[in-house]
Design a protein around this motif. Sequence first.
Motif, PDB file in Angstrom:
ATOM      1  N   ALA A 130     -87.712  12.460  74.174  1.00 38.02           N
ATOM      2  CA  ALA A 130     -86.750  13.876  74.524  1.00 38.02           C
ATOM      3  C   ALA A 130     -86.096  13.691  75.809  1.00 38.02           C
ATOM      4  CB  ALA A 130     -87.691  14.915  74.511  1.00 38.02           C
ATOM      5  N   LEU A 131     -86.771  12.944  76.735  1.00 38.45           N
ATOM      6  CA  LEU A 131     -86.102  12.587  78.024  1.00 38.45           C
ATOM      7  C   LEU A 131     -85.132  11.530  77.922  1.00 38.45           C
ATOM      8  CD1 LEU A 131     -89.377  12.455  80.292  1.00 38.45           C
ATOM      9  CD2 LEU A 131     -87.662  14.493  80.243  1.00 38.45           C
ATOM     10  N   ALA A 132     -85.484  10.611  76.867  1.00 38.29           N
ATOM     11  CA  ALA A 132     -84.586   9.334  76.631  1.00 38.29           C
ATOM     12  C   ALA A 132     -83.166   9.889  76.161  1.00 38.29           C
ATOM     13  CB  ALA A 132     -85.198   8.320  75.915  1.00 38.29           C
ATOM     14  N   VAL A 133     -82.987  10.806  75.275  1.00 38.03           N
ATOM     15  CA  VAL A 133     -81.944  11.134  74.690  1.00 38.03           C
ATOM     16  C   VAL A 133     -81.233  12.041  75.483  1.00 38.03           C
ATOM     17  CG1 VAL A 133     -82.727  11.337  72.394  1.00 38.03           C
ATOM     18  CG2 VAL A 133     -83.009  13.445  73.523  1.00 38.03           C
ATOM     19  N   ASN A 134     -81.740  12.711  76.479  1.00 43.52           N
ATOM     20  CA  ASN A 134     -80.902  13.449  77.605  1.00 43.52           C
ATOM     21  C   ASN A 134     -80.441  12.566  78.468  1.00 43.52           C
ATOM     22  OD1 ASN A 134     -81.405  16.268  77.002  1.00 43.52           O
ATOM     23  ND2 ASN A 134     -83.553  16.092  77.540  1.00 43.52           N
ATOM     24  N   ALA A 135     -81.238  11.499  78.978  1.00 52.48           N
ATOM     25  CA  ALA A 135     -80.677  10.495  79.794  1.00 52.48           C
ATOM     26  C   ALA A 135     -79.679   9.320  79.016  1.00 52.48           C
ATOM     27  CB  ALA A 135     -81.761   9.594  80.296  1.00 52.48           C
ATOM     28  N   GLY A 136     -79.678   8.977  77.821  1.00 50.21           N
ATOM     29  CA  GLY A 136     -78.728   7.937  77.261  1.00 50.21           C
ATOM     30  C   GLY A 136     -77.612   8.796  77.018  1.00 50.21           C
ATOM     31  N   SER A 137     -77.837  10.062  76.203  1.00 51.41           N
ATOM     32  CA  SER A 137     -76.472  10.894  75.819  1.00 51.41           C
ATOM     33  C   SER A 137     -75.693  11.042  76.864  1.00 51.41           C
ATOM     34  CB  SER A 137     -76.935  12.058  74.997  1.00 51.41           C
ATOM     35  OG  SER A 137     -77.503  13.043  75.997  1.00 51.41           O
ATOM     36  N   MET A 138     -76.052  11.234  78.174  1.00 53.44           N
ATOM     37  CA  MET A 138     -75.198  11.748  79.243  1.00 53.44           C
ATOM     38  C   MET A 138     -73.974  10.597  79.283  1.00 53.44           C
ATOM     39  SD  MET A 138     -77.330  12.557  82.442  1.00 53.44           S
ATOM     40  CE  MET A 138     -78.455  11.303  82.716  1.00 53.44           C
ATOM     41  N   ALA A 335     -87.098  17.942  69.569  1.00 48.49           N
ATOM     42  CA  ALA A 335     -88.026  17.018  69.810  1.00 48.49           C
ATOM     43  C   ALA A 335     -89.238  17.762  69.550  1.00 48.49           C
ATOM     44  CB  ALA A 335     -88.024  16.413  71.069  1.00 48.49           C
ATOM     45  N   LEU A 336     -89.594  19.000  70.115  1.00 47.08           N
ATOM     46  CA  LEU A 336     -90.986  19.541  70.108  1.00 47.08           C
ATOM     47  C   LEU A 336     -91.235  20.070  68.782  1.00 47.08           C
ATOM     48  CD1 LEU A 336     -90.967  21.034  73.600  1.00 47.08           C
ATOM     49  CD2 LEU A 336     -92.084  19.158  72.819  1.00 47.08           C
ATOM     50  N   ARG A 337     -90.259  20.454  68.066  1.00 46.68           N
ATOM     51  CA  ARG A 337     -90.537  20.999  66.789  1.00 46.68           C
ATOM     52  C   ARG A 337     -90.550  19.978  65.805  1.00 46.68           C
ATOM     53  NH1 ARG A 337     -89.537  26.673  65.831  1.00 46.68           N
ATOM     54  NH2 ARG A 337     -89.963  26.325  63.744  1.00 46.68           N
ATOM     55  N   LEU A 338     -89.923  18.906  65.897  1.00 39.47           N
ATOM     56  CA  LEU A 338     -90.329  17.876  65.065  1.00 39.47           C
ATOM     57  C   LEU A 338     -91.817  17.290  65.127  1.00 39.47           C
ATOM     58  CD1 LEU A 338     -87.221  15.666  65.109  1.00 39.47           C
ATOM     59  CD2 LEU A 338     -87.910  17.133  63.188  1.00 39.47           C
TER      60      LEU A 338
END
Length: 367
Positions: A130-138, A335-338
């Motif tokens: 979840a942290l990775a998608v927030n960082a990469g999608s920026m 992410a948390l729901r999955l």
Amino acid sequence: MKWLPESLRALRRDVFFLVLLAVLVLLAIAKPARIPDWPSLVDWPTIAALAGLLLLTKAVETSGALHVAGHWLIERTSTRRIAALGLVAATALLSMLLTNDVSLFVMVPLTLSMCRIARMPATRLVVFEALAVNAGSMLTPIGNPQNLFLWQQWNNGFGAFVWAMLPLVAIALVLLLAVTALAFPGTALQVHEENEQGVDRSLLIVAAVLYVPFLFLADFHHAEWGLLGVLAVFLVFRRRIIASIDWGLLLTFVLMFIDLRMLAGLDSVKQFLGGLGLDQPSHLYATGALASQVVSNVPAAILLAEYSKDWRTIAWGVNAGGFGFVLGSLANLIALRLLGERKAWATFHLWSLPFFLVIGLIGWALL
């Protein structure tokens, strides 16, 4: 109530959903005249795209293909640390190209399958994804909804957008990979599940064939038509796939859109923002990051665009705001729901809140 899908019955025990429902009731009491406007507050293309992705990824998961892929990856990965670094890096890279939510729908089920085979805990690994998608999608204008909005709003070039975001993204990714290396042990991975699961090839082929045209339609703002097509196929081919997706997640997102947009539109909120001196980049950045913690980063970007034309600072602020509390980004909730573990919420905030503070301060200093 037994005729309802399990995901909807589980909402009675979902604290986050119950909080959203309580806020909706309070808003209905405070502003009853706005109740007819509620449907227009929901971003239905987003809901349609989310529903379609839930159906397609559930079909891939049910086919058994992820189980086989998990075996293949574990056999070629020596330690938990290397597996975590590879999965986190792949998730970040995918989020730059396929958007943050699509990346999670690809990587989280695969991760869960790997963790079941190797009998290792999945919670921390999914939190880091979840942290990775927030960082990469920026990085790219197509990486997440707030970037897409800002890119279209000011009609700046793709390359210019990437260049403007690169300093913050580079630091976030280096920091994330360094923390990942420290957070996961170097213990060896072993396959504990020897029984090979067969693959339902027909189900996998149908999902794969539908995936590309669905993403194409969603990208060209026709997600509703794509969803209708996917629903029609599975109604005829495998009806149980439709019943087994997380309908509770879709309902939760509907409530989030209504609640957050109602709150962002309150006169008191607008008056408060008007007095924050948003003509100063540092104030604009901090407001974007902190507002995202309350109303999520997409509504925060839309709201701040009414007060400033400094798209770069807005983008930095609301993207940094994707970390922190789970509400900062809709990708966190996905992410948390999955993952499907209640205790994961505490683990998520244990890592995400410090990451938000560090990235937030770094971004503020770089301005």
